[in-house]
Design a protein around this motif. Structure first.
Motif, short mmCIF file in Angstrom:
data_model
loop_
_atom_site.label_atom_id
_atom_site.label_comp_id
_atom_site.label_asym_id
_atom_site.label_seq_id
_atom_site.Cartn_x
_atom_site.Cartn_y
_atom_site.Cartn_z
N GLY B 30 0.88 -1.25 -0.03
CA GLY B 30 0.11 -0.09 -0.15
C GLY B 30 0.89 1.33 0.16
O GLY B 30 1.97 1.15 0.49
N ALA B 31 0.33 2.44 -0.56
CA ALA B 31 1.08 3.63 -0.67
C ALA B 31 0.16 4.72 -0.71
O ALA B 31 -1.14 4.25 -1.06
CB ALA B 31 2.17 3.56 -1.84
N PRO B 32 0.55 5.99 -0.47
CA PRO B 32 -0.45 7.14 -0.69
C PRO B 32 -1.31 7.09 -1.89
O PRO B 32 -2.45 7.12 -1.76
CB PRO B 32 0.42 8.41 -0.30
CG PRO B 32 1.57 7.79 0.04
CD PRO B 32 1.82 6.36 -0.12
N GLN B 33 -0.60 6.77 -3.21
CA GLN B 33 -1.20 6.85 -4.30
C GLN B 33 -2.02 5.50 -4.67
O GLN B 33 -2.82 5.46 -5.52
CB GLN B 33 -0.32 7.32 -5.35
CG GLN B 33 0.64 6.30 -5.79
CD GLN B 33 2.13 6.66 -4.93
OE1 GLN B 33 1.93 6.92 -3.59
NE2 GLN B 33 3.08 6.61 -5.18
N TYR B 34 -1.67 4.58 -3.73
CA TYR B 34 -2.55 3.29 -3.82
C TYR B 34 -3.58 3.07 -2.58
O TYR B 34 -3.24 2.28 -1.76
CB TYR B 34 -1.64 1.97 -3.94
CG TYR B 34 -1.10 2.10 -5.29
CD1 TYR B 34 -1.74 1.34 -6.40
CD2 TYR B 34 0.21 2.72 -5.72
CE1 TYR B 34 -1.12 1.22 -7.66
CE2 TYR B 34 0.80 2.92 -7.02
CZ TYR B 34 0.11 2.09 -7.99
OH TYR B 34 0.51 1.97 -9.17
N PRO B 35 -4.70 3.91 -2.46
CA PRO B 35 -5.47 3.67 -1.61
C PRO B 35 -6.00 2.39 -1.58
O PRO B 35 -6.53 1.68 -0.40
CB PRO B 35 -6.29 4.53 -1.57
CG PRO B 35 -6.31 5.09 -2.94
CD PRO B 35 -4.85 5.16 -3.46
N LYS B 166 8.43 -0.96 5.99
CA LYS B 166 8.13 0.40 5.16
C LYS B 166 9.28 0.22 4.11
O LYS B 166 10.30 0.34 4.53
CB LYS B 166 8.14 1.60 6.31
CG LYS B 166 7.98 2.98 5.33
CD LYS B 166 6.52 3.26 5.56
CE LYS B 166 6.59 4.51 4.66
NZ LYS B 166 5.06 4.91 4.33
N MET B 167 8.88 0.41 2.89
CA MET B 167 9.92 0.18 1.93
C MET B 167 9.49 1.28 0.76
O MET B 167 8.66 1.56 0.05
CB MET B 167 9.68 -1.17 1.25
CG MET B 167 10.74 -1.71 0.42
SD MET B 167 10.18 -3.27 -0.11
CE MET B 167 10.56 -4.47 1.38
N LEU B 168 10.42 2.29 0.91
CA LEU B 168 10.17 3.61 0.23
C LEU B 168 8.92 3.97 0.60
O LEU B 168 8.57 4.12 1.68
CB LEU B 168 10.35 3.29 -1.48
CG LEU B 168 11.69 2.97 -2.02
CD1 LEU B 168 11.96 2.59 -3.32
CD2 LEU B 168 13.04 3.54 -1.63
N ASN B 169 8.02 4.51 -0.31
CA ASN B 169 6.81 4.77 0.03
C ASN B 169 5.71 3.80 0.08
O ASN B 169 4.69 3.95 0.39
CB ASN B 169 6.35 6.05 -1.13
CG ASN B 169 6.30 4.97 -2.63
OD1 ASN B 169 7.05 4.02 -2.72
ND2 ASN B 169 5.42 5.32 -3.54
N PHE B 170 6.13 2.48 0.14
CA PHE B 170 5.32 1.37 0.28
C PHE B 170 5.04 0.76 1.71
O PHE B 170 6.31 0.72 2.34
CB PHE B 170 5.46 0.39 -0.69
CG PHE B 170 4.88 0.62 -2.17
CD1 PHE B 170 3.63 0.38 -2.48
CD2 PHE B 170 5.67 1.40 -3.19
CE1 PHE B 170 2.99 0.66 -3.56
CE2 PHE B 170 4.96 1.62 -4.15
CZ PHE B 170 3.48 1.18 -4.44
N ASP B 171 3.95 0.45 2.13
CA ASP B 171 3.80 -0.18 3.33
C ASP B 171 3.73 -1.80 2.90
O ASP B 171 2.87 -1.98 2.09
CB ASP B 171 2.77 0.19 4.15
CG ASP B 171 2.98 1.15 4.99
OD1 ASP B 171 3.72 1.48 5.73
OD2 ASP B 171 2.14 2.54 4.53
#
Lengths: 650, 220
Positions: B30-35, B166-171
């Protein structure tokens, strides 16, 4: 003891007066904070309703959320739209074809959402082009225009595009009467010679395809607005008329002479049956039928050469006139289908006709003469009641689910709430300024959702920061869940909205498409795999089969193009992820960019005029490497013999 | 009692059949741009996206950091071998159960199966982890983004075997999925079968008299 009771009563009475006095002093603050709560949709939360507002002279349809008033999208319908390339791309140019040629603009008026059994079903929304008469069908899963049909013998397609309660027909009535068929004749021979065509366009239940089934040729009045019968009055359609004087000049005065014009009641079921049995006259015509196919991502335009016209005097019982005072504008039918509301736009009052009384008057032959062979029913025999509003200039009426009606008053700039049946005025609230249409989600159906009413103003003057002489229109949202209406929000709208349609969010949100499937892409020039990318020459036409994925074009270096070529860039977006469109444009492009959705193919035609090496790039920020998404095309002199070649990463 | 234990021993391995239907492991990104997060389900015979195009979209993102595309079933021997191993273990387990039912083998075989399955499971996890290490660290030297840790070593994109990082912008969250839970239930069932069998065995003979467990239960 009695005295004590009186004393208590007086004290209580006094208390109420005092407290209400206090309330009215505090009103502003208290109301403002509760209004804020009512319209506030917190970040990450979603609105309760979709609202589709006509964009008027923008030619397009806008999508808003209620109660937030946030605009989500502008759907291009009748106007070219550079944001997506609609009307510029090779695939969508045919959508704007008409018998007048390519017409890239219209005046979009009245949205109406498809219904089943009189309730909103959320399959499609229909809108009308007023100027070059057209009806469009917009998909409510892709929110794109799928079909446009031109309406022949019509002029000023205004009493449109309203649907019957099972979406059997979308109905389009003419505003101007005109010679039918069109011919060269003196204008002042209008009276008795011009006709008004009311068109019944069927909607295929499975795919929504439109077909003009028949046109009812009416006397040469102006047909202003219309609404379907529903429930008990299903099978009838009601049209308001003005200029029953049949004036052809200075209508402002000449068309306002008759004390009463008519609401025309058309029994379309009777006419449908008549036509099914071979009735009507086949008349030569020429009108465009444009269909956009979701799988080929391509629009096609077909000219149709014939239309069935019906003289209503040949179909007994199919048409009656209901006298209605003062040039009625809005012609609205309540959720039960029992009342037909005519808003005499020069009047202070609202006239309500009763469907039951109309049927009784027809059966009892309570006629008050005829017009061109069409029976005029006696006014008092069909009148259900009159709303003595105290306002001026009623235009349109919508309904809630509690037996109330809401009518806009243009001249006195207000919304008036009144009770259907007793005709008593319950409440009135000012609008800012000069309201035209209003909308309650489902307010033109058997099942309204009476929580909010949106009032859309006609005058662009607003209460926002000034932006020069020209500005957008303004709308108000009122909470109508209580006995009194409460103004909760002001928001600007795009173009001039003529009517709107709304529905609960859950009807559409879950089925809204996110991507087009690449494996369903049947576009003639699609590039399904990157290995299919290529360039082909056919005379001076060059077809570039190009694919895109984050973040490069395949191919991105192209040579062998010559000045004078017609270069078709067929761009297929290989993404299958939500919200990853790629755009395309090239220097000197004479049309617009194109925005290609995941799985879609779109074509941009470029006609190079200068020798050189010219760049193209992606116009939609697609990734952190979007700025690297670019390429070059080499344009050689017309007489050069450089072979076509193309590459990526070499 | 031994019959009941044997029935459990027959049922337990059958839970493993769930692995043919349900994923063993699940990794969500998941990432901010992947709600709506991207996700992959790891089955014994291959990797599938949680939503239809997730694998393609994960590969699309991974190309920035130079990770190889996710393996297709034919790319890894594990995906063709694991279904056979699981099938063999189910057959073996059921057979032991049946033999136990007809009292041809003792309850100790139940434990034998459990231990063998546990060893295979640990080996499987070890293999899975080794693949993730390779996949997350063996990156394309021409990757678009070459990120390093503070000490200058390349960042590893190895997903956790278990839990969240937490991997870069991804959880990134990696957890056992339905198939694994069914396997766990199945294995626990065989363990219960073992203890039930053991309990049933005791009164019959003196053979197990020296067992410490037995001594304990005698004390009770």
């Amino acid at each position: 003891m009695k005295n004590l009771n009186y004393l208590i009563c007086i004290l209580i009475g006094l208390g109420i007066t005092l407290s209400s006095c206090n309330q009215s002093q505090k009103t502003n603050g208290a109301l403002a904070s509760s209004a804020a709560e009512k319209v506030y949709v917190a970040p990450g939360e979603q609105d309760e309703f979709y609202a589709f507002l006509s964009g008027g002279y923008s030619g397009n349809l806008t999508v808003y959320g209620l109660p937030s008033g946030r605009m989500f999208k502008e759907i291009p319908v009748f106007s070219q739209f550079p944001t997506s390339g609609y009307g510029y791309s090779e695939e969508t140019k045919p959508m704007l074809n008409t018998s007048f040629g390519f017409v890239p603009w219209d005046d979009l008026h009245h949205p109406d959402i498809s219904q089943t059994n009189g309730e909103l079903d959320g399959r499609w929304i229909f809108v009308n082009g007023n100027n070059t008469p057209r009806i469009a069908r917009v998909s409510l899963s892709t929110f794109e225009t799928e079909e446009i049909i031109e309406v022949p013998n019509s002029a000023g397609n205004h009493s449109s595009s309203f649907i019957t309660e099972n979406t059997e027909y979308v109905v389009a009535g003419t505003r101007f009467s005109v010679p039918v068929p069109q011919r060269d004749m003196p204008i002042n021979e209008y009276k008795g010679n011009f006709k008004g065509a009311l068109s019944f366009i069927s909607v295929a239940p499975d795919n929504g395809r439109l077909n003009l089934e028949f046109q009812v040729l009416m006397p040469g009045f102006n047909y202003d607005l219309s609404h379907p019968g529903r429930g008990k009055s299903h099978g009838w359609f009601f049209f308001s008329t003005y200029n029953t004087e049949e004036a052809n000049s200075l209508l402002e005065v000449m068309a306002s002479q008759n004390d009463k014009d008519f609401i025309a009641a058309v029994n379309w079921k009777k006419i449908e049956e008549y036509v099914k049995n071979g009735g009507g006259t086949k008349m030569p015509a020429n009108y465009a039928h444009n269909v956009y196919d979701e799988e080929t991502h391509t629009g096609t335009s077909t000219m149709i050469k014939e239309v069935v016209t019906v003289d209503p005097t040949q179909v007994p019982g199919s048409l009656y006139f209901l006298p209605t005072p003062k040039s009625p504008h809005g012609c609205d039918v309540n959720p039960t289908g029992q009342y037909i509301i005519g808003s005499g736009k020069l009047s202070a009052d609202i006239t309500v006709h009763s469907f039951d009384k109309m049927i009784a008057a027809i059966e009892g032959e309570k006629f008050d003469g005829e017009a061109y062979g069409i029976p005029i029913l006696k006014f008092e025999e069909v009148l259900a009641g009159t709303v003595k509003s105290g306002g001026l200039g009623p235009l349109h009426t919508e309904f809630d689910d509690k037996g109330n009606a809401y009518t806009t008053f243009f001249i006195s700039s207000e919304v008036v709430k009144w009770k259907v049946g007793t005709w008593e005025v319950v409440d009135r609230k000012p609008t800012y300024y000069s309201v035209g249409h209003l909308m309650i989600p489902g307010g033109n159906s058997r099942k309204p959702f009476g929580k909010y009413v949106v009032a859309m103003n006609k005058i662009t003057k607003d209460r926002y920061l000034p932006t020069g002489p020209e500005m957008e229109h303004s709308a108000q949202i009122y909470d109508i869940s209580g006995e009194k209406m409460e103004l909760i929000y002001d928001f600007p709208t795009h173009g001039e909205p003529h009517y709107a349609a709304g529905c609960p969010a859950e009807l559409l949100a879950s089925k809204s498409k996110k991507i087009y499937r690449l494996d369903e892409n049947k576009h003639k020039y699609a590039t399904i795999g990157p290995d299919d990318a290529r360039v082909e020459r056919d005379g001076n036409e060059v077809h570039i089969y190009m694919s895109t994925i984050r973040s490069h074009f395949t191919p991105d270096n192209i040579e062998g193009i010559k000045v004078g070529d017609k270069v078709y860039f067929h761009i297929t977006n290989h993404e299958q992820d939500f919200d990853v469109p790629h755009g395309f444009t090239i220097i000197g492009q004479g049309t617009s960019e194109i925005l290609v959705m995941p799985g879609q193919t779109k074509t941009s035609l470029w006609e190079p005029k200068k020798v050189g090496v010219w760049p193209f790039y992606c116009t939609d920020f697609c990734s952190a490497l979007h700025q690297e998404m670019q390429g070059y095309i080499r344009v050689s002199p017309a007489n050069s013999n450089i072979d076509l070649s193309w590459s990526l990463g070499e | 009692m031994m019959k009941k234990a044997s029935i459990l021993m027959i049922i337990g391995p059958l839970f493993l059949l769930g692995l043919y239907v349900f994923p063993l492991w699940n990794i969500m990104l998941g990432a901010p741009q992947y709600p709506e997060p991207l996700g992959m389900n790891i089955y014994i015979d291959g990797i599938k996206g949680v939503s239809e195009f997730d694998i393609q979209n994960i590969d699309g993102l991974n190309h920035y950091i130079g990770m190889r595309t996710l393996p297709k079933p034919e790319d890894m021997w594990e995906f063709s071998t694991f279904p056979w191993v699981i099938g063999a273990m189910v057959a073996l387990g059921v057979m032991i159960g049946l033999l136990g039912f007809f009292e041809k083998v003792s309850y100790k075989w139940f434990m034998g199966w459990f231990v063998l399955m546990s060893i295979l499971g640990v080996l499987g996890m070890y293999d899975f982890n080794a693949w993730m290490v390779d996949y997350g660290t063996n990156l394309d030297p021409n990757a678009i983004m070459k990120l390093t840790n503070a000490d200058g070593t390349p960042v590893s994109y190895k997903p956790p075997l278990f839990g969240h990082v937490k991997m870069l912008n991804f959880d990134v969250t990696s957890l056992p999925s339905t198939g694994a839970w069914l396997m766990f239930v199945g294995m626990m069932t065989t363990l219960i079968a073992f203890f039930m069998g053991k309990k049933a065995w005791q009164p019959k003979g003196e053979a197990g008299a020296v067992s410490p467990i037995k001594v304990k239960s005698n004390d009770q």
